[in-house]
Every structure is written in C-alpha cells, then in structure tokens.
Design an enzyme around this catalytic site. Sequence first.
Site, PDB file in Angstrom:
ATOM      1  N   GLU A 131       0.941  -1.285  -0.133  1.00 10.96           N
ATOM      2  CA  GLU A 131       0.124   0.122  -0.005  1.00 10.96           C
ATOM      3  C   GLU A 131       0.920   1.088   0.009  1.00 10.96           C
ATOM      4  OE1 GLU A 131      -1.417   3.097   0.664  1.00 10.96           O
ATOM      5  OE2 GLU A 131      -2.269   2.452   2.483  1.00 10.96           O
ATOM      6  N   CYS A 152      -2.146   9.049   2.404  1.00 13.86           N
ATOM      7  CA  CYS A 152      -1.739   8.556   1.240  1.00 13.86           C
ATOM      8  C   CYS A 152      -2.887   8.935   0.191  1.00 13.86           C
ATOM      9  CB  CYS A 152      -1.526   7.141   1.094  1.00 13.86           C
ATOM     10  SG  CYS A 152      -2.576   6.323   2.195  1.00 13.86           S
TER      11      CYS A 152
END
Length: 479
Positions: A250, A284
């Site tokens: 990720e 993010c």
Amino acid sequence: MYKDIGLFINGEWIYPHDDKPCIDIINPSTHQKLGRLACAQLGDLDHALKVAQQAFLKWRACSAEERSKVLYEAYRIILSEAESIAARMTLDQGKPLAEALAEVRFCAEHAKWHAEECKRLYGRLIPARNPKVRQLVVKRPVGVCCAFTPWNFPFNQAIRKVCAALGAGCTLILKGPEEAPSAVAALADIFHRAGLPEGCLNLVWGDPEQISSYLIDSPVIAKVSFTGSIAVGKKLAAQAGAKMKRVSMELGGHAAVIVCASSDIDKVCTLLVEAKFRNAGQICISPSRFYVHESVMDKFVSTLLDKTCKVKVGDGMDPETKMGPLCNERQIKRLQDLIDDSLAEGASLLTGGSRMDRPGNYFQPTVLANVPASARLMQEEPFGPVIPVNTFDDLDTVIELANALPYGLAAYGFSEDRQECAKLVEGLEAGMISINHYGLGMPETPFGGIKESGYGSEGGMETYDNYLSTVFVSELTRP
Ligand code: NAD
C-alpha cells in the site's frame, strides 16, 4: 502518561536497557523527549522468527470461531481504552486529539469486521468429470508474515494488517513506526490481553532496512506487507520477489481532484479543506492535485483561501487545534523544496509557503495556483498541507492529465451533472474513486492502489486474499 516502549516477542515485553541500542521518541510539537524505544538486534529477530513459526502451527489449527473471539475481544478492549491510546498518539505523532480518538475508535471496527469475516473463509466443491472423484478448493493461511507500517496513521495502518493476518490463521512479525510507536505497542498489548496465544503477534523496532532485509530473506517468512513510500515499497517487493514470496503493497498516491463547473463550490471547498488538512495532509489518499473548471476558478480559490486561513494550527492537545505539526523534520524539508521549485517554475503562492516560526515541526497551510505540470509538486506526492490548484476547460483532457502520473491510489471528482460523474468514474485510473464526497477507508470496503501505488487490498471481502493460499484437492473416493 508516556512510558518507554519495548519489543514484544512471544508475549513478553523487552524494554529499553542502558546497555542496548535504543531510539529517543520525540514529541513533534515540542521536540521534547517522550521516552525510549528498544531496538531489535539480529538475535531478537531470530527469536521472533522462531516463536512465530512455532505459534503458527497451533494458531492455524484453531477454529475460525476461536480466532474470531480474539479479534472481537480486541475490538471491545480498544473501544474501552481509546482515550488513552489516542492521547499518547497525539504526543508522539502530533495529530489533534480528536483526530487520534476518531482513528482509534473507527479502526477498532477493523477488528470487528475481521472477526465477522474470518468465519466466512469458504472453500468450494467443484463437480468432477469422474463421478468417483471429489474435487475441493480449500483456503489455507500462508504462514508466518512480516509487516512494516508507517507513522501517519499508526493505529489504522497496523490494525488492518494485524487483523487480516491473525484472522486468516497466520502469525505476524510487525515492525511499527519508530517515530510514532505508542499506538502499535498498545495494539500488541491489547491482542495479548484479548487471549491471543504467545508468539502469534510479535512487535519489533529499530533499523528499518536491517529488519526488513533480515526478515524478508528468512525462509520462515511466507508473506510481506508494507505501507509507505513507493521507493521503499519497490525495494521490499524486489527482495521478496527474489524469494518468490507473497507481497502486498500500500504505497503513496497523488490524488487528483476534479471540480466541474456544476459543483456546489462552497460545499466542495468545506469538504476539501477538512480532508486536505486532516493529519496535516500526511495521508496517502489526501486530495492532492486540484483541477478546477476555469469558469468557477475565481470563486473556488477565494472560498478555498477563506476556509484555509481559518484552519487553526497548534499543539494536538489543544481542543481548538485543527491541524497539528508534521510528524518529522524530513517532511518539512521535502515540502519546502517542492514549494520553492513550484515558485521557480512560475506558480503563484496564495497563502502559507513555509515553516511556522515556533518550536516543533509546524508548517503553514499552503495554497498555490497555476503550478506548471513540469513542477515537482505536480508529479511527486507532497504528503503535507499543500494544495496546488490549476484550471481546466475540457473534462476528457483533465482526466488524461489526472491519469498521467504513475500513481493510482485515490481520485476525487465533483459535479452535479450525472453524465460528468459517469465519465469521472469510468475515466479515472485509481484503486479508489470517490465522487461528490470523501468516502474511502471503511473496514467493509477494499483499500488499495493500482499502478505504482501498489497491489493487494486491505479491508472489504478482499482483505483475507493476501493471507490465504488456494489449494486444490482431487480425491478418488472409491475404486
Ligand atoms: P518511507 O517509505 O521511508 O517510510 C515509511 C515507513 O516505512 C516508515 O515508517 C519507515 O520506518 C518504514 N521504512 C522505511 N524504510 C524501510 C525499509 N527499508 N524497510 C522497512 N520499512 C521501512 O517514507 P518517509 O520518509 O517516512 O515518508 C516519505 C514518504 O513516504 C511520504 O511522503 C509518502 O509518500 C510515503 N508514505 C506513505 C504512507 C502511506 O500511507 N502510503 C505512509 C507514510 C509515508
């Protein structure tokens, strides 16, 4: 309130010792030392590998019901201790206390979701060509996993990996973030008290590169999971690939935000300012590259500036604070470099633009306009409280621009026109797309990227895929 933090191996804490290497834990708001963090040596890693391997043999044999009970009990304890976990997270990570508390409470639900979902890890029966043969597909836990989680959402990032690994029947060695360790330490302690057998969850800290290389190379480790930057993710994926190990990544994003002319500008700006400055932009999936239709640009910019200037920056323990300090000094330098480069390329600075004149890692909420596509800010994830706003006139062209970067984590679109919304959903290349609201990251929905933003989803019904092997069994049942 804040104590020294140790390694956690085989159900035991190994606290910092004067004779052994340790790291100072620093409050990013004041630069004061909060405590010490024990660093793992190779012997500690060997110990963790050994006990995780032994524990796997027992844990994988537990019923789904037993694993579910542990996860559910962890959920219950997290909720009852959320305030103290959040307060320590604000001290070492910097985010406002209300945000830290929301992170802990909301993320407790990952434990609940995984507790429910681990009872549904079904296999299947495939009708055989030969009537004497029985064909089964079964799911098996992959084995001992290692995971590396970052400092921006210390609790969230760790609990996703911990619950998915344990719920699947795997055991785990987790390296948490050295810069904001308290929430991950709390998680290990809570799972222990929730009845997780010793050795199933082991926690280490220290030199990230040394720890990840050693663990990934070990034949004991079957799977690697990482959340962090693309650069580090590529390195770890390559190392794991050399040994053909399972990987989920990720990684970073640089989410495009497309605001069409038909949008309700005031509503959109309220939402975007809240989303952008949450966790000081260190997210993010943060809205990151703003493209606004040229016909509404003036209104958008004045509304955005008005709301941005009202963001109260301060210590996370102050209830008035809406944005805390950045978690570390590195981020300040990165942001300043990106902003200086944008200005040199011809962008206009509308507000902010530099470090704040006070102790701690404080950076001004910043808005820039007309940032050329060649500027680094339009190509590299800022991971901070900086908004570049540019105009567009044609939706197809701006979707192409949004897709032009190697990132593919999140993307946002705003429009009151159904056809434009459909075009945004179809056209945007990202693992997560949110239209007309900020709606990502629930336990029941998959979270993950495409392109260089990584692979493998956390959450949703996909959450266990990363931790299970598919095994086909063909059995001749009678002669
Ligand atoms: P980084 O990738 O160097 O570090 C991110 C995390 O990974 C940290 O917790 C770090 O301890 C760990 N790490 C670093 N090198 C490692 C290694 N060799 N093995 C195992 N773990 C390792 O990034 P950073 O300097 O802390 O932050 C810079 C950028 O990283 C950000 O600007 C952002 O792009 C990205 N980032 C992304 C996320 C995310 O949620 N995807 C989180 C944090 C940082």
